[in-house]
Motif scaffolding. Structure first.
Motif, PDB file in Angstrom:
ATOM      1  N   SER A  50       0.819  -1.215   0.000  1.00 53.87           N
ATOM      2  CA  SER A  50       0.000   0.000   0.000  1.00 53.87           C
ATOM      3  C   SER A  50       0.850   1.261   0.000  1.00 53.87           C
ATOM      4  O   SER A  50       0.344   2.350  -0.275  1.00 53.87           O
ATOM      5  CB  SER A  50      -0.927   0.008   1.215  1.00 53.87           C
ATOM      6  OG  SER A  50      -1.815  -1.100   1.178  1.00 53.87           O
ATOM      7  N   LYS A  98       7.773  13.381  -2.152  1.00 55.15           N
ATOM      8  CA  LYS A  98       6.805  12.336  -1.832  1.00 55.15           C
ATOM      9  C   LYS A  98       7.077  11.752  -0.453  1.00 55.15           C
ATOM     10  O   LYS A  98       6.150  11.426   0.300  1.00 55.15           O
ATOM     11  CB  LYS A  98       6.883  11.236  -2.897  1.00 55.15           C
ATOM     12  CG  LYS A  98       5.599  10.436  -3.052  1.00 55.15           C
ATOM     13  CD  LYS A  98       4.510  11.283  -3.670  1.00 55.15           C
ATOM     14  CE  LYS A  98       3.253  10.478  -3.955  1.00 55.15           C
ATOM     15  NZ  LYS A  98       2.169  11.323  -4.497  1.00 55.15           N
ATOM     16  N   VAL A 123       8.204   5.890   1.541  1.00 51.72           N
ATOM     17  CA  VAL A 123       8.136   5.573   0.114  1.00 51.72           C
ATOM     18  C   VAL A 123       8.789   4.214  -0.107  1.00 51.72           C
ATOM     19  O   VAL A 123       9.603   3.750   0.687  1.00 51.72           O
ATOM     20  CB  VAL A 123       8.844   6.636  -0.769  1.00 51.72           C
ATOM     21  CG1 VAL A 123       8.101   7.952  -0.731  1.00 51.72           C
ATOM     22  CG2 VAL A 123      10.296   6.796  -0.359  1.00 51.72           C
ATOM     23  N   PRO A 151       3.181   3.847  -1.600  1.00 51.23           N
ATOM     24  CA  PRO A 151       3.420   4.200  -3.008  1.00 51.23           C
ATOM     25  C   PRO A 151       4.805   3.768  -3.492  1.00 51.23           C
ATOM     26  O   PRO A 151       5.813   3.999  -2.817  1.00 51.23           O
ATOM     27  CB  PRO A 151       3.287   5.725  -3.021  1.00 51.23           C
ATOM     28  CG  PRO A 151       2.417   6.030  -1.843  1.00 51.23           C
ATOM     29  CD  PRO A 151       2.744   5.009  -0.809  1.00 51.23           C
ATOM     30  N   ASN A 152       4.823   3.129  -4.660  1.00 57.13           N
ATOM     31  CA  ASN A 152       6.070   2.647  -5.253  1.00 57.13           C
ATOM     32  C   ASN A 152       6.604   3.696  -6.227  1.00 57.13           C
ATOM     33  O   ASN A 152       5.978   3.988  -7.241  1.00 57.13           O
ATOM     34  CB  ASN A 152       5.837   1.323  -5.965  1.00 57.13           C
ATOM     35  CG  ASN A 152       7.132   0.696  -6.480  1.00 57.13           C
ATOM     36  OD1 ASN A 152       8.216   1.184  -6.177  1.00 57.13           O
ATOM     37  ND2 ASN A 152       7.013  -0.365  -7.244  1.00 57.13           N
TER      38      ASN A 152
END
Length: 415
Positions: free
Chosen positions: A216, A238, A245, A218-219
């Motif tokens: 879940s 990010k 991350v 973010p990649n």
């Protein structure tokens, strides 16, 4: 004198018959001309097709007569032919000279090489962390090791807390070992503590934000060999926004050219922070002790060779060896099984001959044996092979064994 009506009628009928006869005579002549024109057009079209598609009949006959152009030197696997020519010389070679393992090597005089990691690293109090960095190290053990070192560098660059890397389940080795199974996790964390924060897992307060599911998070699908500025401009915002991350896969995701202090962290991770776990170190010590004792003919000295001639390595290289249908099918199946269409993507060009000329083909056991023989190692040398399952081992390992027994009586140990 005027003609009577009957005579005029007869004369008119005769002239009409002559005109009809003339018309009938002209029709066959016109049809012949049309047929000739049609034949000429067809002949022209056929000639043009031959020129465009086959280069002309004469050219085709000439092409068949000419022998195919020889491949540029180094384009085709011919080591087995070279071996057959050299075998008599190897058998006749004198064994009186000492082998390389028995020849003393003197250190060159001059300044000694010393580690320079400490000179480039600064030790100061770490500022508050910007968040957590999760990476997935993919590939074999060597690629995973490189990924770990790059992850340490990126974590420092982003001022992030690194979660000990997860290992991608390799489709070839199928080893589900974790970081702590392979490396000494506590030693890794302690060695880096003054430079990069490292934790074994995400804190509960962070994990709950993503429903305890790493997927879940973010990649950030970064490109290979991304610059340090890319991480600062794209990844850092990010990280500050979400607090965590993820980058997967992470193999070769940091450029080689980065600031010296960042490269110093790569070196610190590689040469000092990463060491094998205790069970692996104990096993390694036992293996080295055993190999030393068995190498009595050379005073306990031996050679250990990592043969990279497994099927996946040969398939990935796209090089040709036997070149028969059996090899082609096996390599195509191996590529599809491990890389799922990667080698058939639009724009992908595969040139086996160029790969071989550029030295990108894995050495066969035969070639490794020839190289060692050329360096002077004979069959008194204990040779220990580290490898997975050798591709077509029955053929290639037999050839290398012939080399090892070609000069003197005795045995070379293949383990």
């Amino acid at each position: 004198m005027g003609l009577t009506p009957a005579a005029a009628s007869m004369r008119g009928g005769s002239e009409a018959a002559k005109a009809a006869a003339r018309r009938q005579g002209r029709v066959p002549s016109g049809r012949r001309r049309q047929a000739a024109a049609l034949l000429l057009a067809l002949a022209y079209a056929a000639a043009m097709l031959v020129v465009f598609l086959g280069g002309g009949g004469g050219a085709m006959r000439g092409r068949r007569a000419r022998a195919p152009a020889a491949a540029p030197p180094g384009s085709v696997y011919r080591s087995h032919l070279v071996f057959e020519r050299l075998l008599p010389d190897m058998r006749a070679a004198s064994s009186s000279r000492p082998g390389p393992l028995m020849t003393p090597h003197y250190k060159k005089s001059g300044k000694r090489w010393v580690p320079c990691i400490s000179k480039r690293l600064t030790q100061s109090a770490l500022p508050p962390s910007n968040g957590f960095l999760i990476i997935e190290a993919n590939g074999g053990l060597n690629q995973q090791r490189i990924s770990i070192c790059d992850a340490v560098a990126v974590a420092s660059l982003l001022n992030a807390t690194l979660v000990t890397p997860a290992f991608h389940l390799n489709s070839v080795w199928r080893d589900n070992s974790g970081f702590g199974d392979i490396f000494d996790e506590d030693h890794f964390i302690e060695t880096l503590r003054k430079h990069v924060r490292v934790v074994k897992e995400l804190p509960e307060t962070v994990s709950v934000q993503f429903d305890h599911n790493i997927s879940s998070i973010p990649n950030m699908r970064t490109k290979a060999f991304s610059s340090h500025s890319y991480y600062l401009e794209k990844v850092l915002p990010k990280l500050l926004e979400l607090g965590a991350v993820r980058i997967a896969p992470f193999s070769n995701r940091l450029a080689n050219s980065v600031p010296s202090n960042i490269n110093a962290l790569r070196c610190l991770a590689n040469y000092e922070a990463l060491r094998f776990s205790e069970p692996i170190r104990i096993l390694a010590d036992n293996m080295v002790d055993r190999m030393t004792k068995k190498s009595y003919l050379t005073g306990g000295k031996y050679i250990s060779v990592h043969l990279r001639f497994e099927q996946d390595m040969v398939a990935f290289s796209c090089c040709i060896y036997d070149g028969d249908l059996k090899e082609n099918i096996a390599m195509e199946n191996a590529r599809e099984r491990s890389w799922r269409g990667k080698f058939h993507r639009p724009g992908r060009v595969i040139n086996p001959e160029a790969n071989r000329r550029n030295g990108r083909c894995p050495l066969t056991p035969l070639e490794v044996g020839m190289m060692l023989r050329g360096m002077g190692f004979d069959n008194t040398t204990s040779l220990y092979v580290a490898s997975g399952k050798i591709y077509n081992a029955k053929k290639y390992m037999f050839s290398s064994a012939v080399i090892s027994t070609s000069a003197n009586k005795g045995n070379t140990h293949f383990t």
